[in-house]
Design a protein around this motif. Structure first.
Motif, PDB file in Angstrom:
ATOM      1  N   ASP A   1       0.766  13.050 -14.165  1.00  0.00           N
ATOM      2  CA  ASP A   1      -0.113  13.430 -14.440  1.00  0.00           C
ATOM      3  C   ASP A   1      -1.031  14.739 -14.598  1.00  0.00           C
ATOM      4  O   ASP A   1      -2.001  15.174 -14.762  1.00  0.00           O
ATOM      5  CB  ASP A   1      -1.048  11.871 -14.737  1.00  0.00           C
ATOM      6  N   VAL A   2      -1.115  15.022 -13.226  1.00  0.00           N
ATOM      7  CA  VAL A   2      -0.872  16.279 -12.995  1.00  0.00           C
ATOM      8  C   VAL A   2      -0.680  17.337 -13.185  1.00  0.00           C
ATOM      9  O   VAL A   2      -1.150  18.036 -13.897  1.00  0.00           O
ATOM     10  CB  VAL A   2      -0.763  16.379 -11.324  1.00  0.00           C
TER      11      VAL A   2
ATOM     12  N   GLU B   1       1.001  -1.163   0.446  1.00  0.00           N
ATOM     13  CA  GLU B   1       0.054  -0.051   0.011  1.00  0.00           C
ATOM     14  C   GLU B   1       0.755   1.567   0.263  1.00  0.00           C
ATOM     15  O   GLU B   1       0.480   2.556  -0.216  1.00  0.00           O
ATOM     16  CB  GLU B   1      -1.004   0.368   1.118  1.00  0.00           C
ATOM     17  N   VAL B   2       1.961   1.191   0.353  1.00  0.00           N
ATOM     18  CA  VAL B   2       3.308   2.152  -0.151  1.00  0.00           C
ATOM     19  C   VAL B   2       3.940   2.881  -1.412  1.00  0.00           C
ATOM     20  O   VAL B   2       3.458   1.509  -2.514  1.00  0.00           O
ATOM     21  CB  VAL B   2       4.452   1.579   1.118  1.00  0.00           C
TER      22      VAL B   2
ATOM     23  N   TRP C   1       5.487   5.211  -8.689  1.00  0.00           N
ATOM     24  CA  TRP C   1       4.205   5.366  -8.939  1.00  0.00           C
ATOM     25  C   TRP C   1       3.730   7.419  -8.279  1.00  0.00           C
ATOM     26  O   TRP C   1       2.980   7.907  -9.001  1.00  0.00           O
ATOM     27  CB  TRP C   1       3.193   5.227  -8.305  1.00  0.00           C
ATOM     28  N   ILE C   2       4.510   7.551  -7.848  1.00  0.00           N
ATOM     29  CA  ILE C   2       4.688   9.257  -6.925  1.00  0.00           C
ATOM     30  C   ILE C   2       5.058  10.051  -8.280  1.00  0.00           C
ATOM     31  O   ILE C   2       4.322  10.704  -9.287  1.00  0.00           O
ATOM     32  CB  ILE C   2       5.516   9.818  -6.233  1.00  0.00           C
ATOM     33  N   ARG C   3       6.200   9.787 -10.015  1.00  0.00           N
ATOM     34  CA  ARG C   3       6.291  10.183 -10.485  1.00  0.00           C
ATOM     35  C   ARG C   3       5.728   9.895 -11.468  1.00  0.00           C
ATOM     36  O   ARG C   3       4.921  10.896 -12.561  1.00  0.00           O
ATOM     37  CB  ARG C   3       8.022   9.899 -11.431  1.00  0.00           C
TER      38      ARG C   3
END
Length: 197
Positions: free
Chosen positions: A166-167, A153-154, A159-161
């Protein structure tokens, strides 16, 4: 009877109770009793029996016993008559060997019993140690499984990149959309109506 009553009146009340309870008290050692038989330490006797049994099981004992028997037989055959202490049937030698065997067998059994007791204690300790090791292994396995579930779940770096990309794309699209509205106000239906009027 009256004198006995007076004697009991003069005696302190706790004297008989203390005399009676001293024999049954557990916080004081018992007085030493004289024994008719001598006392012996079974552990010391067991250690001695183990040493004897260990010596009886060596090649040195067999060599010494063979040498003694050969010397015994040669002396009682070749020595002059008055110096011989055991004639040809060697009855005294047979008696000595049977006496040695009769003492050696119980000593060996006693040493084996002590070794069995030690082995039993060692096996019990090994079993408890194995149980503790199994419990520790199961605990560590559960902890590792919980850590793996938690790590699932971390958020990872990739994934953050990807989320940041996307943002950024959404922000760029919004900014580009605001600029097009500002540059071409006629695209907006309301603006076109107002200009037409």
């Amino acid at each position: 009877m009256a004198a006995e009553r007076e004697g009991t009146r003069d005696r302190p009340a706790g004297a008989t109770a203390a005399g009676r309870s001293r024999a049954g008290r557990l916080d004081q050692p018992r007085p030493l009793r004289r024994r008719l038989l001598p006392e012996w330490d079974p552990d010391a006797f067991g250690r001695l029996s183990e040493r004897i049994a260990r010596f009886l099981g060596t090649g040195r004992f067999i060599v010494w016993m063979t040498v003694v028997i050969i010397l015994w037989v040669v002396w009682n055959v070749a020595a002059p008559g008055p110096l011989r202490f055991d004639q040809y049937p060697f009855i005294f030698l047979t008696l000595a060997l049977s006496l040695q065997a009769s003492y050696a067998a119980p000593l060996i059994l006693l040493a084996q019993n002590r070794q069995d007791d030690r082995d039993r204690v060692n096996l019990e300790q090994d079993r408890k140690q194995n149980e503790r090791s199994i419990a520790d292994t199961e605990y560590l396995t559960r902890e590792i499984a919980a850590l793996r579930m938690g790590l699932g779940e971390v958020a990872t770096r990739d994934w953050i990149r990807s989320e940041l990309q996307d943002v950024m794309k959404e922000l760029e699209e919004r900014q580009n959309g605001h600029h097009t509205h500002a540059v071409f106000p006629a695209d907006h239906p309301r603006g076109r109506d107002m200009d037409d009027r």
